[in-house]
Every structure is written in structure tokens, then in C-alpha cells.
Write a protein that holds these residues in place. Structure first.
Motif: not given
Length: 292
Positions: A174-186, A220-229, A247-252
Motif C-alpha cells: 500500500a501507498g499513502i497520499e500525503t494529503r491524507a496525512i496532513f488532514a489527520s487529527p493525529l 496518522p500513517a499507521e492509522s491510515e495504513c495498518p501495513e506501516v505498523t 509521509s510513508g509508507s516506506a519504513v527504514f
């Protein structure tokens, strides 16, 4: 290479060693502080000059959007410079989309640097960076060509000399759109800003290698995309640390600074996940392609 072609032009990805949001501008753009580091996971571009002024992109691997940042960068430079030249641009896309690794911005930056040379424009790095900022906040970093402490919306760069390090990077399907992260209350937007001089004295380079700070976009990325977790957990178990980039979804995970990484990537990553053991770069491969 000849005056008509530039082949095997690198467009390396980046990782955010940390990412804090320290406020907002009056126009709503978020002010950040981060350290960006270049890595050897890269796209490869090829350029051929055209005399008819046309710009065409050819996708050698995965198909890209019809009007990607690479073409937008080429159009912007052609318009700003007034050149009559065009170009055929071929892209071997390897850096994954929606990863927070700056792949599209890096392609745009390498396009500006390459066409500046291919079209004999002679623009300075500063001038290219100003044009790059109009395309995206990460583009000036790649044109700047050095690992850096980054401020503002991404345009204020203080170069940092960082030792080469191993970084295990995994992106889930899964990928994540940056706009979803910036819109998150988290999303935390009230980090205390560091002054770069104080940061280097109080935190220091070693603290970066030890995991200074956080990435405020990860919750907020983990809330949007559980695969990040899930990715973060896999890398934490393997390397003892993990952090999302951008803004994800890659982790290092930090994997050492020696001749060999502290551990290897798991060989049984789930279907759709892509991972590489990367080395950080001391500078961008095209660092010498524009004058300071």
C-alpha cells in the motif's frame, strides 16, 4: 556521452532520519524540520536532445502518470529559459511510489540538472533550486546535492557531513497520499523547533545515527495504513529500531556504519512488499552538474 545525449542519469531516493512539524505559514503550508539523507536506491533516466522543441517521456519499466513531475520540470525549464530545444526522456523507475522517499521529486531534480547541461543553459544551482521549489518542496534538496538539515517547507537547507551508513528500507504494497496525512487529527504540529547550530551542538551527528527525534507523520500513517505498523514491527524485531520516512509508507531501520550491515533483510517479506539494504550517499551523483 555526447552533446546530444545523457545516459544513465541517477535520481536517488532520500530518507527522513526524523521529521518534526514546528508550525504553519500564513498560507497554510506546514513548516518542518528534518534531516534528509540520500540513499543508493535510485531511478535511472536517459535524455536525448530534440531540435523540434517537443518533450516526450518513455517509460522503461512501470507506467507513470501522463503528466508526472519529470515532464512538468522539463516544461518549466524550457519555458523559463526560452530554449528552442526539447528532449526525449526515458525513465527506468525503481523507487516505489507513495513511499515517502521522494522518488518523483528526485526525477524532477535530475531532469532539471540534466537538461541544464543538455540544452547548454548554464544555470546556477541556486536558480535551478528556485525553479524546483515551484514543482515540489523536496526538489531543491535533490538539486542541492548534499545531505542536509531541512527547514521551512523544504527549501532551507544546511548541508551536513554524515558518515555512510546502512539503512534497511521496506515498502509495503500500500501507498499513502500525503494529503491524507496532513488532514489527520493525529498529526502533531507543535514540535519545539531546533536551531541548526544548537542542534549540531546539543544533538550531534551521533544522535542522528542513534535515532534522534521522531517522525510525527507515522501515527496518522499507521492509522491510515495498518501495513506501516506491520513493516515497522518486522524491522524492529530484526534491527532493534524502525522509523517511517516522510509521509510513508516506506519504513527504514538503521543497520550500522561498518563494512557490512548488522543484519540482512528478511528473505520472506510478504507478497507486494519491496525491500532493499541501502547505503547512504555522501553527496548526490549529479552534485557537479550545476555551478554554485
Amino acid at each position: 556521452m555526447s552533446a546530444m545525449t545523457l545516459t544513465d542519469v541517477a535520481a536517488p531516493a532520500k530518507l527522513n532520519l526524523f521529521l518534526h512539524i514546528v508550525g504553519r505559514r500564513a498560507d497554510g503550508y506546514h513548516l518542518l524540520q528534518s534531516v534528509f539523507v540520500l540513499i543508493d536506491w535510485a531511478d535511472t533516466l536517459h535524455f536525448e536532445r530534440r531540435a523540434d522543441g517537443r518533450l516526450q517521456r518513455h517509460d522503461l519499466t512501470a507506467p507513470l502518470p501522463a503528466d508526472d513531475l519529470c515532464l512538468r520540470a522539463a516544461r518549466a525549464l524550457r519555458a523559463a529559459s526560452g530554449t528552442s530545444f526539447g528532449a526525449d526522456i526515458s525513465i527506468d523507475k525503481q523507487v516505489p511510489w507513495g513511499a515517502g522517499m521522494g522518488g518523483g521529486s528526485s526525477d524532477a531534480a535530475s531532469t532539471l540538472l540534466a537538461l541544464n547541461r543538455l540544452w547548454d543553459l548554464g544555470w546556477s544551482r541556486e536558480r535551478l533550486m528556485a525553479l524546483g521549489l515551484s514543482l515540489g518542496a523536496d526538489v531543491p534538496f535533490f538539486i542541492g546535492g548534499q545531505n542536509a538539515f531541512v527547514e521551512g517547507v523544504g527549501e532551507v537547507l544546511t548541508p551536513l557531513a554524515l558518515p555512510r551508513q546502512w539503512l534497511a528500507v521496506v515498502k509495503p504494497a500500500a501507498g499513502i497520499e500525503t494529503r491524507a496525512i496532513f488532514a489527520s487529527p493525529l498529526l502533531a504540529r507543535d514540535n519545539k523547533p531546533d536551531k541548526v547550530a544548537g542542534f549540531l551542538v546539543d544533538a550531534g551527528i551521533q544522535s542522528l545515527l542513534d535515532g534522534y527525534g521522531i517522525n510525527v507523520m507515522q501515527p496518522p500513517a499507521e492509522s491510515e495504513c495498518p501495513e506501516v505498523t506491520k513493516v515497522a514491527r518486522v524491522l524492529q524485531e530484526r534491527f532493534g529500531n524502525s522509523r517511517m520516512t516522510g509521509s510513508g509508507s516506506a519504513v527504514f531501520a538503521r543497520a550500522g556504519t561498518g563494512h557490512q550491515p548488522l543484519a540482512s533483510l528478511p528473505s520472506d517479506l510478504p507478497e507486494g512488499w519491496v525491500g532493499r539494504m541501502c547505503r547512504s550517499l555522501e553527496e548526490h551523483p549529479l552534485r557537479g552538474w550545476a555551478s554554485d
